[in-house]
Design a protein around this motif. Sequence first.
Motif, PDB file in Angstrom:
ATOM      1  N   LYS A  20     -99.746 -49.058  47.033  1.00  0.00           N
ATOM      2  CA  LYS A  20    -100.966 -48.502  46.448  1.00  0.00           C
ATOM      3  C   LYS A  20    -102.148 -48.896  47.326  1.00  0.00           C
ATOM      4  CE  LYS A  20    -100.234 -50.375  42.300  1.00  0.00           C
ATOM      5  NZ  LYS A  20    -100.474 -50.735  40.900  1.00  0.00           N
ATOM      6  N   SER A  28    -107.282 -49.577  44.481  1.00  0.00           N
ATOM      7  CA  SER A  28    -106.863 -49.106  43.156  1.00  0.00           C
ATOM      8  C   SER A  28    -107.213 -50.158  42.115  1.00  0.00           C
ATOM      9  CB  SER A  28    -105.373 -48.796  43.132  1.00  0.00           C
ATOM     10  OG  SER A  28    -104.610 -49.954  43.372  1.00  0.00           O
ATOM     11  N   ALA A  38    -106.558 -50.512  35.969  1.00  0.00           N
ATOM     12  CA  ALA A  38    -106.200 -49.538  34.933  1.00  0.00           C
ATOM     13  C   ALA A  38    -104.942 -48.750  35.289  1.00  0.00           C
ATOM     14  CB  ALA A  38    -107.362 -48.585  34.693  1.00  0.00           C
ATOM     15  N   GLY A  39    -104.556 -48.756  36.554  1.00  0.00           N
ATOM     16  CA  GLY A  39    -103.334 -48.080  36.960  1.00  0.00           C
ATOM     17  C   GLY A  39    -103.463 -46.589  37.173  1.00  0.00           C
ATOM     18  N   HIS A  40    -104.674 -46.092  37.300  1.00  0.00           N
ATOM     19  CA  HIS A  40    -104.896 -44.664  37.539  1.00  0.00           C
ATOM     20  C   HIS A  40    -104.872 -44.394  39.034  1.00  0.00           C
ATOM     21  CE1 HIS A  40    -105.932 -44.297  33.369  1.00  0.00           C
ATOM     22  NE2 HIS A  40    -106.890 -45.195  33.507  1.00  0.00           N
ATOM     23  N   CYS A  41    -103.684 -44.421  39.613  1.00  0.00           N
ATOM     24  CA  CYS A  41    -103.609 -44.224  41.054  1.00  0.00           C
ATOM     25  C   CYS A  41    -102.253 -43.650  41.434  1.00  0.00           C
ATOM     26  CB  CYS A  41    -103.858 -45.542  41.786  1.00  0.00           C
ATOM     27  SG  CYS A  41    -102.757 -46.853  41.286  1.00  0.00           S
ATOM     28  N   VAL A  42    -102.120 -43.351  42.679  1.00  0.00           N
ATOM     29  CA  VAL A  42    -100.855 -42.887  43.223  1.00  0.00           C
ATOM     30  C   VAL A  42    -100.320 -43.939  44.176  1.00  0.00           C
ATOM     31  CG1 VAL A  42    -101.444 -40.448  42.986  1.00  0.00           C
ATOM     32  CG2 VAL A  42    -101.941 -41.628  45.121  1.00  0.00           C
ATOM     33  N   GLU A  43     -99.031 -43.840  44.439  1.00  0.00           N
ATOM     34  CA  GLU A  43     -98.390 -44.697  45.423  1.00  0.00           C
ATOM     35  C   GLU A  43     -97.843 -43.807  46.531  1.00  0.00           C
ATOM     36  OE1 GLU A  43     -96.585 -48.356  42.880  1.00  0.00           O
ATOM     37  OE2 GLU A  43     -95.539 -46.444  42.667  1.00  0.00           O
ATOM     38  N   ASP A 101     -96.892 -40.837  41.073  1.00  0.00           N
ATOM     39  CA  ASP A 101     -97.813 -41.427  40.107  1.00  0.00           C
ATOM     40  C   ASP A 101     -97.378 -42.873  39.867  1.00  0.00           C
ATOM     41  OD1 ASP A 101     -99.216 -42.246  37.815  1.00  0.00           O
ATOM     42  OD2 ASP A 101     -98.948 -40.331  36.799  1.00  0.00           O
ATOM     43  N   SER A 102     -98.276 -43.807  40.030  1.00  0.00           N
ATOM     44  CA  SER A 102     -97.915 -45.223  39.879  1.00  0.00           C
ATOM     45  C   SER A 102     -97.493 -45.574  38.454  1.00  0.00           C
ATOM     46  CB  SER A 102     -99.072 -46.124  40.313  1.00  0.00           C
ATOM     47  OG  SER A 102    -100.185 -45.940  39.470  1.00  0.00           O
ATOM     48  N   LYS A 103     -97.920 -44.778  37.459  1.00  0.00           N
ATOM     49  CA  LYS A 103     -97.550 -45.053  36.068  1.00  0.00           C
ATOM     50  C   LYS A 103     -96.178 -44.483  35.706  1.00  0.00           C
ATOM     51  CE  LYS A 103    -101.204 -43.068  34.329  1.00  0.00           C
ATOM     52  NZ  LYS A 103    -101.701 -42.485  35.538  1.00  0.00           N
ATOM     53  N   ASP A 104     -95.591 -43.678  36.603  1.00  0.00           N
ATOM     54  CA  ASP A 104     -94.311 -43.025  36.316  1.00  0.00           C
ATOM     55  C   ASP A 104     -93.403 -43.143  37.543  1.00  0.00           C
ATOM     56  OD1 ASP A 104     -92.258 -41.540  35.268  1.00  0.00           O
ATOM     57  OD2 ASP A 104     -93.350 -39.641  35.234  1.00  0.00           O
TER      58      ASP A 104
END
Length: 69
Positions: free
Chosen positions: A12, A16, A19-24, A36-39
Amino acid sequence: MTMQDAKPTWRKSSRSGAAGHCVEVADVPAAVLVRDSKDATGPVLRFGTGDWTGFIAGIRAGEFDRPGA
């Protein structure tokens, strides 16, 4: 090399937030993967290295900046 064969190392941005609103992103031969870092088990986008390089150059040049943001 297929996606199943690849063992990408995901990273990441250092900017970033918590809150985790980011991409990897991950580099694999001849491509860059984005998710999507959350998925982490969700869909993965695959971009050719030339396309990714052009995208990053556009970001740095301000091509995607929103007016007034």
